[in-house]
Every structure is written in C-alpha cells, then in structure tokens.
Design an enzyme around this catalytic site. Sequence first.
Site, PDB file in Angstrom:
ATOM      1  N   LEU A 202       1.502   3.431  -2.109  1.00  0.00           N
ATOM      2  CA  LEU A 202       1.216   4.456  -3.031  1.00  0.00           C
ATOM      3  C   LEU A 202      -0.138   5.244  -2.305  1.00  0.00           C
ATOM      4  O   LEU A 202      -0.750   6.112  -2.844  1.00  0.00           O
ATOM      5  CB  LEU A 202       0.749   4.041  -4.260  1.00  0.00           C
ATOM      6  CG  LEU A 202       1.955   3.549  -5.049  1.00  0.00           C
ATOM      7  CD1 LEU A 202       1.476   3.190  -6.728  1.00  0.00           C
ATOM      8  CD2 LEU A 202       3.164   4.302  -5.206  1.00  0.00           C
ATOM      9  N   GLY A 203      -0.390   5.040  -1.030  1.00  0.00           N
ATOM     10  CA  GLY A 203      -1.733   5.247  -0.337  1.00  0.00           C
ATOM     11  C   GLY A 203      -1.405   6.510   0.361  1.00  0.00           C
ATOM     12  O   GLY A 203      -0.101   7.196   0.505  1.00  0.00           O
ATOM     13  N   GLN A 204      -2.397   7.099   1.175  1.00  0.00           N
ATOM     14  CA  GLN A 204      -2.154   8.246   1.740  1.00  0.00           C
ATOM     15  C   GLN A 204      -1.059   8.051   3.037  1.00  0.00           C
ATOM     16  O   GLN A 204      -0.207   9.115   3.211  1.00  0.00           O
ATOM     17  CB  GLN A 204      -3.502   8.508   2.544  1.00  0.00           C
ATOM     18  CG  GLN A 204      -3.570   9.983   3.480  1.00  0.00           C
ATOM     19  CD  GLN A 204      -4.579  10.152   4.191  1.00  0.00           C
ATOM     20  OE1 GLN A 204      -5.356   9.063   4.909  1.00  0.00           O
ATOM     21  NE2 GLN A 204      -4.808  11.390   4.548  1.00  0.00           N
TER      22      GLN A 204
ATOM     23  N   GLY B 102       0.847  -1.140   0.080  1.00  0.00           N
ATOM     24  CA  GLY B 102       0.058  -0.122   0.033  1.00  0.00           C
ATOM     25  C   GLY B 102       0.916   1.179   0.067  1.00  0.00           C
ATOM     26  O   GLY B 102       0.546   2.253   0.580  1.00  0.00           O
TER      27      GLY B 102
ATOM     28  N   TYR C 261     -15.133  -2.569   8.048  1.00  0.00           N
ATOM     29  CA  TYR C 261     -13.661  -2.096   8.556  1.00  0.00           C
ATOM     30  C   TYR C 261     -13.399  -2.387   9.730  1.00  0.00           C
ATOM     31  O   TYR C 261     -12.312  -2.751  10.145  1.00  0.00           O
ATOM     32  CB  TYR C 261     -13.739  -0.806   7.875  1.00  0.00           C
ATOM     33  CG  TYR C 261     -12.186  -0.118   8.145  1.00  0.00           C
ATOM     34  CD1 TYR C 261     -11.197  -0.358   7.406  1.00  0.00           C
ATOM     35  CD2 TYR C 261     -12.017   0.814   8.948  1.00  0.00           C
ATOM     36  CE1 TYR C 261     -10.178   0.093   7.491  1.00  0.00           C
ATOM     37  CE2 TYR C 261     -10.652   1.620   8.965  1.00  0.00           C
ATOM     38  CZ  TYR C 261      -9.785   1.251   8.192  1.00  0.00           C
ATOM     39  OH  TYR C 261      -8.586   1.697   8.435  1.00  0.00           O
TER      40      TYR C 261
ATOM     41  N   ASP D  34      -0.321  -7.653  -5.771  1.00  0.00           N
ATOM     42  CA  ASP D  34      -1.631  -7.963  -5.252  1.00  0.00           C
ATOM     43  C   ASP D  34      -1.343  -8.675  -3.901  1.00  0.00           C
ATOM     44  O   ASP D  34      -0.633  -9.707  -3.953  1.00  0.00           O
ATOM     45  CB  ASP D  34      -2.447  -8.566  -6.092  1.00  0.00           C
ATOM     46  CG  ASP D  34      -3.780  -9.074  -5.517  1.00  0.00           C
ATOM     47  OD1 ASP D  34      -4.075  -8.778  -4.329  1.00  0.00           O
ATOM     48  OD2 ASP D  34      -4.719  -9.746  -6.172  1.00  0.00           O
TER      49      ASP D  34
ATOM     50  N   LYS E   9     -10.422  -5.065  11.518  1.00  0.00           N
ATOM     51  CA  LYS E   9      -9.506  -4.216  12.285  1.00  0.00           C
ATOM     52  C   LYS E   9      -9.289  -5.142  13.646  1.00  0.00           C
ATOM     53  O   LYS E   9      -8.214  -5.513  14.268  1.00  0.00           O
ATOM     54  CB  LYS E   9      -9.567  -2.900  12.264  1.00  0.00           C
ATOM     55  CG  LYS E   9      -9.121  -2.094  11.221  1.00  0.00           C
ATOM     56  CD  LYS E   9      -7.779  -2.380  10.528  1.00  0.00           C
ATOM     57  CE  LYS E   9      -7.254  -1.632   9.342  1.00  0.00           C
ATOM     58  NZ  LYS E   9      -5.933  -1.959   8.756  1.00  0.00           N
TER      59      LYS E   9
END
Length: 321
Positions: free
Chosen positions: A14-16, A12, A146, A56, A150
């Site tokens: 390239l995410g925030q 991940g 979500y 992936d 978690k």
Amino acid sequence: MESYTEKILITGALGQIGTELTNRLVEIHGADNVVASGLDKWQEGISSAGHYERLDVTNTKLVRQVIKDYEITTVYHLASLLSGTSEKQPLFAWKLNLEPLIDFCEMAKEGLIKKIFWPSSIAVFGKGIPKENVGQEVVLNPTTVYGISKMAGEKWCEYYFDKYGVDVRSIRYPGLISWKTPAGGGTTDYAVEIFYKAIEDGKYTSFISEDTAMPMLYMDDAIEATLKLMDAPKESLTVRSSYNLGGMSFTPKQLAEEIRKEIPGFEISYEPDFRQAIADSWPASIDDSTAKNDWKLSYNFGISEMTQDMIKNLRIKLGKN
C-alpha cells in the site's frame, strides 16, 4: 529456464512503490496470482491484487504461513521505514528494515520461495565518496540509520547468493516521484510535495536548500526497471548486492524553474530542516552503466517530461484542471 506459474507476494503493497508495482504485476500475471499485504485492515478496493493479507512482516510465523497458503514463488519485499522516519525511530527501523529480509532469504534457502526483490537506496552512500557520477563499486559509508540498514541488507543479499545460491535481486533507488501515491517520510519527498503545493497554493517552502542536487526517478521508470531486473536471466547479473539506478539529477531550484514553465506564477522559498544533513551525505548523481550493460536499463522520463506528466495528472486528481 524452468517453467512455473508465478505466485507473487508484495509486502508494503500500500506504499508509494507498492501500490503502482502491484497494479503492473496484476496486469502481467493476473489478479489471482498476486497477493498484496500491508498493515491496514482489509476493505473493498484496498488493492488491485486478487488477494490481500493484513501482515506484520516482523511476524515470521505468520509470513511463512501466508507463503505456504498461497504457494508463493516470488516475493517483492518493499515494507520498510524510510530515511526521515528512521532517524526518529532508529532501533525499530533497524529491526524492520533488516530482519524480515533475512527471513525471506532463509525461506528461499529452504526452497520455500524461488526469487526475491528487495529495494536498497542511494542512502547507502555517504561520507568520503565523490558527489558526482558515483560508481557501482564505491566504498559504502552511510551516516543514517536507513542507509546503515540498507547497506547491511545489501551484504546479506550478496551473502545468501554466494553461499546458498538464493536468487535475491536489488536496486538502489534514488528519490522516487509519483502523482498516484503520496511519499512516506523520505528525504527526497520535497520533489513530490512541491507539485501538490504548486497546483493548490502556487507556492512551496522546501525543506532542502536550493542548490542541493539529488538523483531522482519518475515512478513509471522505477517500476519498469524493477520488472526488467526481475525478468533478466540469472546468468546476466553481475551484481548481487544492489544495482545503481541513476535516473535524473536536479536541485529544488531547477525543479521550480521547470514548474514555472507550466505554472508561471509559482514561488518557492527555502527552510532546510534535519533532512538537509541527510541529503548532504548523499550523492548528487549516479553512474548506472552496470545496470544498462547487464539488463538493458533505460528511462523514458527526464525532468521536463516528468514535470509535465505530474502537473497534468495531479490537476485531474485534485480537481484543478
């Protein structure tokens, strides 16, 4: 402490969170020791990391091959589907948010990797808990896909540490605010969108009602907290599910008032959508004293400092200065 060269994989990337965490890890460890991964095809400048793999994370065979090829020692496993998006694809969210974490824990159990970071979220809290100053050890009762994924992930982290000594570390992130990378489908995204709209249009319609308080954290503080936790000696950690992180707490109305100090004519209106119900199930503020005691968690940004920094940097980014 044992000495070895850290070779880092970020999923991940390239995410925030991933974009900014990758930059800091490159600064600390050097580009050649950092491997970024994401779903995008490789292109020039896709990441500051020295290596990029299109990956992936549900493809366990491929993930294992990348771990071996680069002799990875530490994984920052950030790839996930966030709260708003997860509600639209619940079964996929469950698979993506949980199964790769268990795969990484298995790899650590086998000795293939040494250390894992995995982010949890304030979404693990839910019905029946106090809204204010929620403690580290409250009963978790999430109401969203979500949050459920978690919570399950936290228990798997704890299980793998207790049973096999797997060194997996976690933080319950509150809402994250950043000017560098757009948010990606979370309930707290209004606190990023509002700044773009304030600078570009002078007005914003919030999908969260005016008096809904949620815990928030400026990205600079989130990154530093993550690195501090990962650098802490193993024996100083008392929590192996996930550490509370409080940051600051504010409502859309309070944030709008701060923005008006920088942009006097700013207007805000409210049209709550499905994310309001998610926000209502979350705490308004968090007690993070355990993290402060165990690994010296601290913050540099409150709502005023964050607002000033966001507007200053976004004006430059958007060519509005």
